[in-house]
Design a protein around this motif. Structure first.
Motif, short mmCIF file in Angstrom:
data_model
loop_
_atom_site.label_atom_id
_atom_site.label_comp_id
_atom_site.label_asym_id
_atom_site.label_seq_id
_atom_site.Cartn_x
_atom_site.Cartn_y
_atom_site.Cartn_z
N SER A 99 -0.23 5.05 5.00
CA SER A 99 -0.80 4.88 3.66
C SER A 99 -2.18 5.52 3.60
O SER A 99 -2.54 6.17 2.62
CB SER A 99 -0.92 3.41 3.29
OG SER A 99 0.35 2.81 3.29
N SER A 159 0.82 -1.21 0.00
CA SER A 159 0.00 0.00 0.00
C SER A 159 0.85 1.26 0.00
O SER A 159 0.44 2.28 -0.51
CB SER A 159 -0.93 0.01 1.22
OG SER A 159 -0.20 0.28 2.40
N ASN A 160 2.03 1.20 0.59
CA ASN A 160 2.85 2.42 0.66
C ASN A 160 3.87 2.50 -0.47
O ASN A 160 4.05 3.54 -1.09
CB ASN A 160 3.54 2.52 2.02
CG ASN A 160 3.81 3.97 2.39
OD1 ASN A 160 4.72 4.59 1.87
ND2 ASN A 160 2.98 4.52 3.27
#
Lengths: 223, 416
Positions: free
Chosen positions: B353, B271-272
């Motif tokens: 995130s 996600s990041n």
């Protein structure tokens, strides 16, 4: 490619320390068959066992050096580095003394007077027990690390160390007994041999002392 | 139109390459502990990592990608010269890629995120003008780089302290582990799911109300915890191995938990870090397609999927080797310790995130490991590495910036 996470971990001293005390114990344990051979006058067997003791002592030395090199000052550890190095040093002396005492006896082809043989073997066996108990205590190191040196595991180790102290006290008493039986017959023996027999008793006694000091060092880690 | 196609093509190639690099190297950090402690086989680890990295990238990677795309440079200034933004983004990638290459050759613990952000700031400030950079946003990002490892460290410290108090220091650690570990599983699953539902999904066009998000997160986490509890119940003590290591079976119980936290970690990482690979791509595409910079439009789902796929390909080609090597070196991170570090890092990263903060996932994990260490949990941590990380922080942003300025002027003169 260097992985940051992988390089974050220094070499753990725990398993090597447990391995080291095992080697030290193995070398001291060989003193039992060694002195049995000496008392039986079987010098070939004694020589052969002494070689194995020396091999263990060398192995312990190598491992000691390796552990020291693996503990640079930049390590962040739950216990002080100095305490671990002290523990290692004392462990190492168990193997050293086993080598010294067997070397002395073999070098001078020393006879253990028959009247004191039984007491003497009892003394040796109990000393080896002390080394064994030291090994048992040090083997709890990984569990101590896992618990952060607190809780039920600490009590367990404290009990092991108390038992170690009891065994060591017994070896002290046995040592006094062996000295007494040597004293009773010393006038009938060659004086030079007598001097060295006292030295053998003393060196063996130091193995018990070192085992006890292993316990003291472990205790320091608990505090 | 031809030029636009070239831009998109170049951007896609760069993006996939970057994602491939991330998949090959960084995913190992999430999975290595599980493999090292034999909680998962390497095949299972790669499969789990692929699934959760992809899901993380697609479901929760939107916010950070948006930040990289339009949060650092002031898009309004490019209204008349959108092609400059395209050159800049391409230059940023080349700069970050070059810097990462130099760093990895020398063994410097450099962050991909720091390089990319530094590079974008660099081309914008020098190539366009100091005002082109949204300095307030950049300041927040830089603060988040300090805050995220500290937060992860604090959480990891608290988690591992609780594990020691509730389980390891008790007289009956195995019973206690079997009782408490399902709650930790719930916690791990709940945090990841909730943040994703609350913050991530809006970027893929799914809107779920706050109340429903909580309800759904509790339901999903409870389901995972129950499956975990059933798996734990089947673990039987092995007296022979227990004798050598009292915590042998206890650690196997934590092994179940670790599978969950490793998946959370892979999800959080995806996600990041997917943004590092596709944030610039998203920017280039919107410019090339519309001829202008539009900070409002959502990121096309296929772009996130491209990033996710790139990571999975990197994982499949090189990940196996890296996971195995790293796994061997971090055996001190037993499941009880590793899960604490992973749960702390994963929670911190998903929250970052969710709020669109591009942080360094690796440095966050390092912070978490140090937290476990502060709880007297780790045998030996080499502080020299921590020092090197701090130095790399200071060096990476200017290095990325300088390189991207260089590439920016080259591209500006070379490309149509």
């Amino acid at each position: 490619m260097v992985n940051v996470l992988a390089s974050l971990f220094g070499a753990s001293p725990v398993q090597p320390l447990e391995k080291h005390i095992d080697i030290a114990y193995q070398s001291s344990k060989l003193l039992i068959p060694f002195f049995e051979a000496v008392i039986a006058g079987d010098w070939t067997k004694a020589t052969e066992i002494r070689e194995r003791i020396v091999a263990y002592e060398n192995e312990a030395d190598d491992l000691k050096k390796q552990i020291r090199l693996g503990l640079p000052k930049s390590l962040f550890m739950p216990v002080p580095r100095e305490d671990l190095l002290e523990l290692l040093l004392v462990q190492d002396k168990i193997a050293n003394r086993a080598k010294d005492v067997s070397g002395l006896v073999l070098g001078r082809k020393m006879q253990i007077p028959a009247v004191m043989a039984e007491d003497f073997m009892g003394f040796i066996r109990r000393t080896v027990d002390a080394a064994k108990q030291a090994r048992k205590s040090v083997r709890e190191l990984d569990e101590l690390y896992a618990t952060g040196f607190r809780g039920a595991e600490v009590n367990l180790v404290t009990n092991l160390i108390e038992e170690l102290d009891r065994i060591e006290t017994e070896t002290d008493e046995l040592q006094i007994r062996v000295r007494a039986s040597l004293f009773a017959v010393e006038s009938t023996l060659d004086p030079v041999n007598v001097v060295f027999l006292y030295r053998v008793i003393e060196l063996t006694g130091e193995i018990g002392d070192m085992a006890e000091r292993v316990g003291r060092r472990l205790e320091l880690l608990l505090s | 139109m031809e030029a636009e196609l070239i831009y998109i093509g170049l951007a896609a190639v760069f993006g996939i390459f970057m994602a491939w690099g991330i998949g090959a190297n960084d995913v190992a950090n999430a999975m290595a502990t599980s493999v090292g402690s034999k909680a998962l086989t390497i095949r299972q680890a790669i499969l789990a990592a692929a699934v959760f990295e992809f899901l993380g990238a697609v479901l929760a990677g939107g916010a950070v990608t948006a930040t990289i795309r339009t949060g650092i440079v002031d898009a309004g200034l490019f209204a008349d010269t959108p092609e400059l933004l395209v050159y800049g983004m391409l230059a940023s990638w080349l700069a970050a890629g070059t810097w990462l290459l130099i760093a990895s050759k020398n063994g410097w613990p450099v962050s991909t995120t720091h390089s990319i952000v530094g590079a974008i700031v660099g081309f914008a400030a020098v190539g366009i003008g100091i005002d082109a950079v949204q300095w307030g946003q950049v300041g927040t990002i830089i603060i988040s780089w300090v805050v995220s490892p500290l937060t992860a460290g604090l959480i990891a410290f608290l988690i591992y302290e609780s594990v020691q108090r509730l389980i390891l220091r008790q007289d009956d650690p195995l019973d206690k582990a079997k009782r408490f570990v399902p709650y930790y599983i719930f916690l791990a699953a709940f945090t990841t799911t909730l943040v994703t539902l609350l913050k991530g999904l809006s970027h893929v066009g799914l809107e779920i109300s706050v109340a429903n998000s909580y309800f759904l997160a509790v339901a999903i986490a409870a389901a995972i915890a129950i499956v975990g509890a059933l798996a734990i119940r089947r673990i039987q003590p092995d007296p022979k191995l227990e004798k050598k290591q009292h915590f042998y079976t206890v650690e196997r119980v934590f092994g179940v938990l670790m599978i969950v936290t490793a998946c959370s970690m892979a999800f959080a990482h995806g996600s990041n870090d997917v943004a590092n690979a596709i944030g610039p791509l998203a920017a280039v595409i919107s410019v090339a397609q519309t001829g202008m910079v539009d900070s409002k439009s959502t990121i096309p789902a296929w772009v996130l999927m491209v990033g996710g796929s790139g990571i999975v390909i990197g994982l499949a080609t090189f990940g196996r080797h890296v996971i195995a090597t790293v796994g061997e070196k971090i055996t001190q991170l037993t499941p009880s310790r590793g899960f604490a570090a992973e749960l702390a890092a994963a929670s911190t990263i998903v929250i970052a995130s969710g709020t669109g903060m591009p942080i360094s996932t690796t440095h966050t994990l390092v912070g978490a490991v140090l937290g476990v260490g502060l709880a007297r949990g780790i045998d030996a941590i080499d502080l020299r590495v921590v020092g090197r990380i701090l130095v790399s922080w200071v060096v990476t942003v200017p290095a990325g910036a300088l390189l991207s300025i260089l590439f920016f002027f080259v591209l500006k003169n070379v490309l149509p």
